[in-house]
Design a protein around this motif. Sequence first.
Motif, PDB file in Angstrom:
ATOM      1  N   MET A 204       0.825  -1.201   0.000  1.00 41.47           N
ATOM      2  CA  MET A 204       0.000   0.000   0.000  1.00 41.47           C
ATOM      3  C   MET A 204       0.864   1.257   0.000  1.00 41.47           C
ATOM      4  O   MET A 204       0.504   2.276  -0.602  1.00 41.47           O
TER       5      MET A 204
ATOM      6  N   SER B 128      -6.950   0.700  -2.830  1.00 42.18           N
ATOM      7  CA  SER B 128      -7.542  -0.343  -1.995  1.00 42.18           C
ATOM      8  C   SER B 128      -8.926  -0.727  -2.508  1.00 42.18           C
ATOM      9  O   SER B 128      -9.270  -1.915  -2.578  1.00 42.18           O
TER      10      SER B 128
ATOM     11  N   GLY C  68      -6.509  -2.752   4.113  1.00 37.70           N
ATOM     12  CA  GLY C  68      -5.305  -2.189   3.506  1.00 37.70           C
ATOM     13  C   GLY C  68      -5.210  -0.671   3.649  1.00 37.70           C
ATOM     14  O   GLY C  68      -4.111  -0.112   3.597  1.00 37.70           O
TER      15      GLY C  68
END
Length: 523
Positions: free
Chosen positions: A141, A164, A404
């Motif tokens: 991420m 995400s 995430g």
Amino acid sequence: METIYHVPITALVLIGAMLTFTVITTWLFRVQKTAADYYLAGRKVNSFINASAISSDYLSAASFLGVAGIAFLKGFDGIIYAFGFFVGYIALLLFLASPLRKFGKYTVPDFVSERFHSRSARIWGIIGVLFVSMFYMAPQMLGAGKVMGLLLNLEYRTAIVVISLIITAYVTVGGMKGTTINQLVQFWIMFGSMFLLAFIPFVLKGFTYTEVTTFLAGFNGPEPVSGTMFNGSAYMVPGYWLTNIKDTMSLLLALMFGTAGLPHILVRFYTAPDGKAARKTVIYVLLLIGCFYILSPYVGHVIRYVFLRAGDLHMNQHLTSWLAENGKNLAVPVAGSYFGGQILLGLVVAGAFAAILSTVAGLIITCAGAIGHDLVVSLINPNLPERTRVLTARIASLGIGLLGIPLGFAAESMQIAVLVGLAFAIAASTFFPVLVMGIWWPKMTKNGAIAGLATGIVGSFVMILGKSWMPEMLRFQNPGGFVMLLSFAAIYTCSRMEFSRKGKSAIPHDVDEVMTVLHGPEQ
């Protein structure tokens, strides 16, 4: 003056095409009738496609952005990451790939539970999968936020939310079938862009390997950039692991054997039709990632060479400032801009985007399996109908994918490759010892398996986050190798103690049949 914040049209076109392909593929494979379809693509993925998908799953932001970034920061010292990431697949080929596929279950917790007939072992396995995957997802991420910021001049947190949502949507709908086809395409985008980054300087720009390496070997000036601190510790300062043999060996062991313990890689071997196909898949993977890990350090070294000679080689001031401020994560995009302008920058950004999409998708599927299959179905309600199992898998994928977002926020100031190295430390000390011993040592007991998993999980957690409270001799920049040895010792000691108390009854009653399945001919 040109800045790398100019929107690269090539990147937009390529990413738009990749997302269009992803949407189409996801829609085509939206129907999964069984849990095996969702988690394992029906166990019918051929070796080359599977190898490309595994390579894509494995060559994450750490490999695409981080390995070259480490090589840029610390020159030849950075090669240790490429070496460790590659060699791990040899251990996977020799010890795990074929037996795991022959065992024929869904997940890694499945193996420890069925091998030792233990609900407790399954629970520890679930915790391990989630623990490793979360540590691995955070740097992906981070890469997503950096790349999307570079592409569209988005604020970091906005970019995290967007990426995400995209990944969560296509994994939740398409399952493993859609994910596998998307990863196949994403790998070749990654490989192609990295190949061009290595090809252009040496073939089209007139650089020579001797010129670059000789200059770097003799360079005695200041380093390009200082590392970013992690909670006040030196975990995130690249180069520190080479200050003594203790840290060097622990890091190398973590990278090598962490590969063979990564749940999202191991689960891919259950998608192969049989054990022979699993072995063949690993051989293909070795060829593919071996080529990649030759190219990636080259790129880092070349852009380090250019940066250190910025005045002589007419490097753009904006590119120079970006390398000085964030070369640890953006050496590859800067190399694309310097050597090929907006076109090559576009290809590189598309490659980085592909790396992130692919790896996070694999992690989501793996965590969904740990929650949906190992927890809900295996421990809570084994009688769920297939349709409900698929729905459970989709809900689990949705939850993990959205997780995430906070992980990406927390990782903003960290270095991608080093943070992934810590995920490898957990994998090396948790799953690799338990799987190797469980496959190759018939006298391993249930308590030994639980002790190995618990030692790996708790030991890694304590030594990573509690480093400042440790005595000097137990402070590691990456504790994976050290904790892995403790896990092996815990497995052996607890198994022998249980055997001495209970005799042969301590060993699972069906161990002979299991060993025949793991090491015998294909059924």
